[in-house]
Design a protein around this motif. Structure first.
Motif, PDB file in Angstrom:
ATOM      1  N   UNK A 112       0.603  -1.345  -0.036  1.00  0.00           N
ATOM      2  CA  UNK A 112      -0.029   0.140  -0.308  1.00  0.00           C
ATOM      3  C   UNK A 112       1.013   1.549   0.018  1.00  0.00           C
ATOM      4  N   UNK A 113       2.297   1.038   0.398  1.00  0.00           N
ATOM      5  CA  UNK A 113       3.109   2.780   0.740  1.00  0.00           C
ATOM      6  C   UNK A 113       2.860   3.429  -1.173  1.00  0.00           C
ATOM      7  N   UNK A 114       3.390   2.607  -1.242  1.00  0.00           N
ATOM      8  CA  UNK A 114       3.365   3.506  -2.808  1.00  0.00           C
ATOM      9  C   UNK A 114       1.732   3.747  -4.330  1.00  0.00           C
ATOM     10  N   UNK A 115       1.197   2.526  -3.572  1.00  0.00           N
ATOM     11  CA  UNK A 115      -0.578   1.842  -4.395  1.00  0.00           C
ATOM     12  C   UNK A 115      -0.794   3.752  -4.281  1.00  0.00           C
ATOM     13  N   UNK A 116      -2.190   4.107  -5.507  1.00  0.00           N
ATOM     14  CA  UNK A 116      -2.835   5.093  -5.830  1.00  0.00           C
ATOM     15  C   UNK A 116      -4.462   4.432  -4.978  1.00  0.00           C
ATOM     16  N   UNK A 117      -4.097   3.899  -4.097  1.00  0.00           N
ATOM     17  CA  UNK A 117      -5.370   3.883  -2.358  1.00  0.00           C
ATOM     18  C   UNK A 117      -5.225   4.083  -1.502  1.00  0.00           C
ATOM     19  N   UNK A 118      -6.952   4.157  -0.900  1.00  0.00           N
ATOM     20  CA  UNK A 118      -6.608   4.277   0.838  1.00  0.00           C
ATOM     21  C   UNK A 118      -5.940   3.667   1.442  1.00  0.00           C
ATOM     22  N   UNK A 119      -5.682   3.314   2.782  1.00  0.00           N
ATOM     23  CA  UNK A 119      -5.914   1.830   3.354  1.00  0.00           C
ATOM     24  C   UNK A 119      -6.199   2.501   5.102  1.00  0.00           C
ATOM     25  N   UNK A 120      -6.605   1.980   5.804  1.00  0.00           N
ATOM     26  CA  UNK A 120      -6.102   2.447   7.434  1.00  0.00           C
ATOM     27  C   UNK A 120      -6.820   0.665   8.351  1.00  0.00           C
ATOM     28  N   UNK A 121      -6.722   1.476   9.856  1.00  0.00           N
ATOM     29  CA  UNK A 121      -6.922  -0.569  10.212  1.00  0.00           C
ATOM     30  C   UNK A 121      -8.168   0.216  11.116  1.00  0.00           C
TER      31      UNK A 121
END
Length: 359
Positions: A112-121
């Motif tokens: 996810x570091x350089x992916x064009x998506x948002x992420x959370x936990x």
């Protein structure tokens, strides 16, 4: 802003919590649910008539209308699902831990570091009102220099062998919430740790653990967590608190899962703040995530995959340290069978798993 479309993978206990909050929110639509247990499909179709109910997770990843995938199946499925989400360009809300091993968690962070998506936990304490009150109190200087963080969370809760092994023992599965929040309050990284644990009911893994140590900035911590607190008592109870001690004053929190109380004993404030506990705070999490998608960048208060990986890694280290410091056994396997039987038949209790058939 148009409604965001979510796909939920795994409709167990936490998946059910997410579904409940999505259905209440005016900003979200649940487009699809992937659940392997077909016995609950009719119930889900009744609750969410506009959603497709599937058994193949790829139907969610391949659906171009879905904006966000919510990963609430077991931890050993998550790295695979994170790979698919990134490849499909879908933003991610993941349960913790983000994978089943530290190596796989690091791989998830890299994805996810350089992916064009948002992420959370879903490290839910971060979204609680009481964490913000405590954190603000510390930053204001009201208790002087922060010195000691004490956190305890003991409940009957999830018992060993109930199908949650991919998440690890209790101090990892549940305890990483408290590992994470102590790190947030300290504003520092862990430096040292010493742990003592107990193998409750002769189970192979510890189900109670207490650890203490230091952060790199000199703040001292102790964390106690266990799902062993009166499992067979006639009327179940729990013991949960945060106790934050500074050079001049203290701030502390207790809760009964309905109401949380923050008490400030500072240099200018003596105050008792009482509000609804807030549960898993998923309503707050999905609101912040919707804001993040609208803005195109993650809200700074949202936990990151890296936060989850750090908390997970430290929890595993604490468990491993305990294995080197004697690991006593308390209770018998026969008592564990009694606990399993009781929990199967309980309608109201701590950490009950979702029934595998419809009501």
């Amino acid at each position: 802003m148009k409604k965001l479309k979510a796909g939920i993978i795994g409709l167990g206990r936490m998946g059910g919590f997410f579904l409940n909050e999505f259905l209440k929110s005016p900003r979200w639509t649940v487009s699809s649910i992937c659940e392997m247990n077909t016995a609950v499909h009719d119930e889900l179709r009744s609750r969410v008539p506009g959603a497709s109910i599937v058994t193949d997770e790829d139907e969610i990843f391949n659906n171009p209308e879905i904006d966000v995938v919510v990963l609430t199946a077991l931890a050993d499925s998550r790295l695979r699902q994170i790979r698919k989400a990134v490849a499909a360009g879908k933003s991610i809300i993941s349960e913790k831990p983000i994978a089943d091993t530290p190596e796989n968690e690091q791989a998830a962070c890299e994805l996810v570091k350089s992916a064009p998506v948002l992420s959370t936990v879903n490290l839910y304490i971060r979204n609680s009102w009481y964490f913000k009150e405590i954190d603000d109190c510390i930053r204001s200087g009201e208790i002087g220099e922060l010195g000691i963080i004490r956190i305890c969370h003991m409940t009957p809760g999830l018992s060993p062998g109930e199908g949650h092994e991919a998440e690890g023992p209790a101090f990892h599965d549940c305890g990483m919430h408290y590992v994470d929040i102590a790190r947030q309050l300290a504003r520092s990284e862990y430096k040292t740790v010493h742990s003592q644990a107990v193998r409750m009911w002769a189970y192979k893994a510890p189900w109670w653990l207490q650890c203490h140590g230091t952060f790199e900035n000199g703040v001292v911590f102790d964390i106690t967590q266990g799902h062993n607190y009166g499992q067979l008592s006639d009327k179940q109870t729990h013991n949960s608190y945060m106790d934050i001690i500074g050079s001049k004053g203290i701030v502390r929190m207790t809760h009964d899962f309905k109401t949380a109380v923050v008490e400030v004993h500072g240099v200018t404030r003596t105050e008792r703040i009482e509000r609804p506990y807030g549960g898993k705070n998923i309503d707050r999490l999905i609101e912040l995530f919707a804001d993040s998608i609208e803005k195109g960048e993650p809200d700074s208060s949202l936990p990151t995959f890296s936060d989850a990986a750090i908390a997970s890694d430290f929890a595993w280290k604490a468990i491993e340290n305990a294995r080197n410091n004697d690991l006593p056994v308390c209770g018998t396997s026969e008592e564990l069978e009694q606990i399993h039987e009781r929990r199967r038949n309980m309608k109201d209790g701590y950490g009950l798993l979702r029934k595998q058939t419809t009501r």
